[in-house]
Design a protein around this motif. Structure first.
Motif: not given
Length: 168
Positions: A131-134, A114-121, A126-129, A40-46
């Motif tokens: 929808l947002a990034a593309p 390594e960023m995926i620790r649980d269902q929330g992450s 997945v949402t970032f990869g 959440a921290t890294n991808l929100s920054f991006q």
């Protein structure tokens, strides 16, 4: 737009990074439980950085040149082959996964795993990869950079030169 506009856009990268860091820190301060994990921290920054860069691009195209933003970038609502793409996408994903299993591809750790620790992450990544990034990559590379390079270098060289920063 031209190379002067490209320089302005590249010049907006560092301020967008700084504003992205500030926005991510503010979001983390306002909702610490939501930003407990690194995903959440890294991808929100991006995401914040992408939004600020998109704003800079909007300023360059709409205000500097007085052109409509989306149509200037070649974005339209027409989509030939949409049904085929929706059908072929999942089939391609299953085929690639099956091929990986059949070839017994070794599991190698990577930063995304390594960023995926649980269902929330997992949901955030997945949402970032998907929808947002593309969306933002298409906006910057194919909407802004590719037309500029194709006009000045020709189609083949324009695609090749655009592919290099896209791949990086």
């Amino acid at each position: 737009w031209g190379y002067e506009d490209l320089v302005l856009f590249v010049g907006a990268i560092l301020p967008s990074i700084a504003l992205g860091i500030l926005a991510a820190r503010l979001a983390r301060a306002l909702a610490p439980q939501l930003f407990a994990g690194t995903a959440a921290t890294n991808l929100s920054f991006q995401l914040f950085m992408y939004v600020f860069l998109a704003g800079a691009l909007h300023l360059i195209i709409s205000f500097r040149h007085g052109e409509p933003f989306w149509s200037s970038l070649g974005w339209t609502l027409r989509f030939r082959g949409a049904l085929l793409s929706f059908a072929a996408g999942p089939l391609l994903a299953v085929a690639v996964s099956t091929l990986g299993v059949l070839l017994r591809t070794p599991a190698a750790p990577n930063p995304i795993q390594e960023m995926i620790r649980d269902q929330g992450s997992l949901a955030i990544v997945v949402t970032f990869g998907v929808l947002a990034a593309p969306f933002f990559e298409e906006l910057f590379f194919r909407g802004f950079l590719l037309p500029l390079l194709q006009r000045s270098l020709g189609p083949w060289l324009g695609v090749l030169v655009t592919a290099i920063p896209f791949g990086l």
